[in-house]
Scaffold this motif. Structure first.
Motif, short mmCIF file in Angstrom:
data_model
loop_
_atom_site.label_atom_id
_atom_site.label_comp_id
_atom_site.label_asym_id
_atom_site.label_seq_id
_atom_site.Cartn_x
_atom_site.Cartn_y
_atom_site.Cartn_z
N PHE A 158 10.48 6.98 0.42
CA PHE A 158 10.08 5.59 0.44
C PHE A 158 10.49 4.99 1.77
CE2 PHE A 158 11.10 1.09 -0.20
CZ PHE A 158 9.89 0.63 -0.65
N LEU A 159 9.51 4.49 2.53
CA LEU A 159 9.77 3.81 3.79
C LEU A 159 9.09 2.45 3.75
CD1 LEU A 159 9.03 6.74 6.27
CD2 LEU A 159 11.27 5.88 5.59
N GLU A 160 9.64 1.51 4.50
CA GLU A 160 9.04 0.19 4.60
C GLU A 160 8.49 0.02 6.01
OE1 GLU A 160 11.96 -2.75 3.62
OE2 GLU A 160 12.46 -1.77 1.72
N PHE A 161 7.44 -0.76 6.14
CA PHE A 161 6.86 -1.11 7.44
C PHE A 161 7.28 -2.54 7.72
CE2 PHE A 161 3.18 -2.05 10.29
CZ PHE A 161 3.45 -1.06 11.22
N LYS A 162 8.27 -2.70 8.61
CA LYS A 162 8.89 -4.00 8.83
C LYS A 162 8.84 -4.41 10.29
CE LYS A 162 12.71 -5.04 6.62
NZ LYS A 162 14.08 -5.00 6.07
N TYR A 163 8.95 -5.72 10.50
CA TYR A 163 9.06 -6.26 11.84
C TYR A 163 10.45 -5.97 12.38
CZ TYR A 163 8.49 -9.51 15.73
OH TYR A 163 8.39 -10.05 16.98
N LYS A 164 10.52 -5.44 13.61
CA LYS A 164 11.81 -5.10 14.20
C LYS A 164 12.45 -6.36 14.78
CE LYS A 164 10.56 -0.46 15.67
NZ LYS A 164 10.39 0.41 16.83
N LYS A 218 0.84 -1.18 0.00
CA LYS A 218 0.00 0.00 0.00
C LYS A 218 0.88 1.24 0.00
CE LYS A 218 -4.08 -1.77 2.22
NZ LYS A 218 -5.17 -1.47 3.09
N CYS A 219 0.34 2.28 -0.52
CA CYS A 219 1.05 3.56 -0.59
C CYS A 219 0.26 4.57 0.25
CB CYS A 219 1.16 4.01 -2.03
SG CYS A 219 2.10 5.51 -2.24
N LEU A 220 0.92 5.16 1.23
CA LEU A 220 0.27 6.13 2.11
C LEU A 220 1.04 7.44 2.08
CD1 LEU A 220 -0.27 3.79 5.18
CD2 LEU A 220 -1.96 4.41 3.48
N GLN A 221 0.35 8.54 2.35
CA GLN A 221 0.98 9.86 2.39
C GLN A 221 0.95 10.38 3.82
OE1 GLN A 221 -1.26 12.21 -0.40
NE2 GLN A 221 0.34 11.98 -1.93
N PHE A 222 2.05 11.06 4.20
CA PHE A 222 2.16 11.65 5.52
C PHE A 222 2.72 13.06 5.38
CE2 PHE A 222 3.12 7.09 5.99
CZ PHE A 222 2.04 6.73 6.76
N GLN A 223 2.41 13.89 6.36
CA GLN A 223 3.00 15.22 6.43
C GLN A 223 4.39 15.09 7.06
OE1 GLN A 223 1.54 17.97 5.18
NE2 GLN A 223 -0.07 16.59 4.50
N LEU A 224 5.34 15.87 6.58
CA LEU A 224 6.69 15.81 7.15
C LEU A 224 6.71 16.24 8.61
CD1 LEU A 224 8.92 17.05 4.21
CD2 LEU A 224 8.69 14.74 5.11
N SER A 225 5.72 17.01 9.03
CA SER A 225 5.67 17.46 10.42
C SER A 225 5.13 16.36 11.36
CB SER A 225 4.81 18.71 10.54
OG SER A 225 3.50 18.44 10.06
N ASP A 226 4.54 15.30 10.78
CA ASP A 226 4.04 14.18 11.60
C ASP A 226 5.20 13.46 12.27
OD1 ASP A 226 1.47 14.69 10.77
OD2 ASP A 226 1.39 13.02 9.34
N THR A 227 4.95 12.96 13.48
CA THR A 227 5.98 12.14 14.12
C THR A 227 5.94 10.74 13.50
OG1 THR A 227 4.51 11.35 15.86
CG2 THR A 227 5.79 13.36 16.32
N VAL A 228 7.01 10.02 13.68
CA VAL A 228 7.08 8.64 13.18
C VAL A 228 6.00 7.79 13.84
CG1 VAL A 228 8.56 6.60 13.04
CG2 VAL A 228 9.54 8.87 12.64
N LEU A 229 5.73 8.04 15.13
CA LEU A 229 4.69 7.28 15.84
C LEU A 229 3.31 7.52 15.23
CD1 LEU A 229 3.87 5.40 18.14
CD2 LEU A 229 3.67 7.39 19.61
N THR A 230 3.02 8.76 14.86
CA THR A 230 1.73 9.08 14.23
C THR A 230 1.61 8.33 12.90
OG1 THR A 230 1.78 11.28 15.23
CG2 THR A 230 0.28 10.97 13.37
N ALA A 231 2.67 8.33 12.12
CA ALA A 231 2.66 7.62 10.84
C ALA A 231 2.48 6.12 11.07
CB ALA A 231 3.96 7.89 10.08
N LYS A 232 3.15 5.59 12.08
CA LYS A 232 3.04 4.16 12.39
C LYS A 232 1.60 3.81 12.79
CE LYS A 232 4.78 0.74 15.69
NZ LYS A 232 5.77 0.47 16.73
N GLN A 233 0.97 4.66 13.58
CA GLN A 233 -0.41 4.42 14.00
C GLN A 233 -1.36 4.43 12.79
OE1 GLN A 233 -0.68 7.52 16.94
NE2 GLN A 233 -0.31 6.10 18.62
#
Length: 126
Positions: free
Chosen positions: A64-70, A1-16
């Motif tokens: 481009f970011l990936e959502f991966k298992y840590k 999936k392709c999602l858009q985020f604001q650069l001012s968003d925190t990484v946690l907000t994007a993750k949620q």
């Protein structure tokens, strides 16, 4: 999936937001993170959740970011897989949790340096 985020968003907000999009499909969803893949000879890394996205240099106009298992990456350690399996057995993990509970930082550091991954979910205590 392709999602858009604001650069001012925190990484946690994007993750949620990613977790909301994926729904309940993931096992252990909070152990996933946004990962910036390797670019121009620089190693890839997971983004720190309290920082804004603008703190990270994203390649090109569309990042481009990936959502991966840590999971722990064993680069500098020369540990065999059989030794890693032994370290991550149920009895060793229980001992490790007990060291953490007791606040025994010397033993915790020793075990982490040996190769135990402190990022695990204890089924007994949660």
């Amino acid at each position: 999936k392709c999602l858009q985020f604001q650069l001012s968003d925190t990484v946690l907000t994007a993750k949620q937001l990613v977790l909301l999009q994926l729904g309940q499909d993931l096992k252990d969803p909070w152990n996933f993170g946004l990962y910036c893949p390797p670019v121009s000879g620089k190693a890839g890394k997971f983004l720190q959740e309290e920082r804004p996205l603008k703190d990270y240099p994203l390649a090109g106009p569309i990042g481009f970011l990936e959502f991966k298992y840590k999971r722990r990456i064993y680069r500098s350690q020369s540990i065999s897989t059989s030794k890693l399996k032994k370290l991550h057995s149920k009895s060793y993990l229980k001992q490790f949790v007990e060291f953490v509970r007791q606040g025994d930082t010397a033993r915790v550091n020793k075990w982490v340096n040996k190769g135990i991954d402190p990022n695990f979910h204890c089924k007994d205590t949660g």
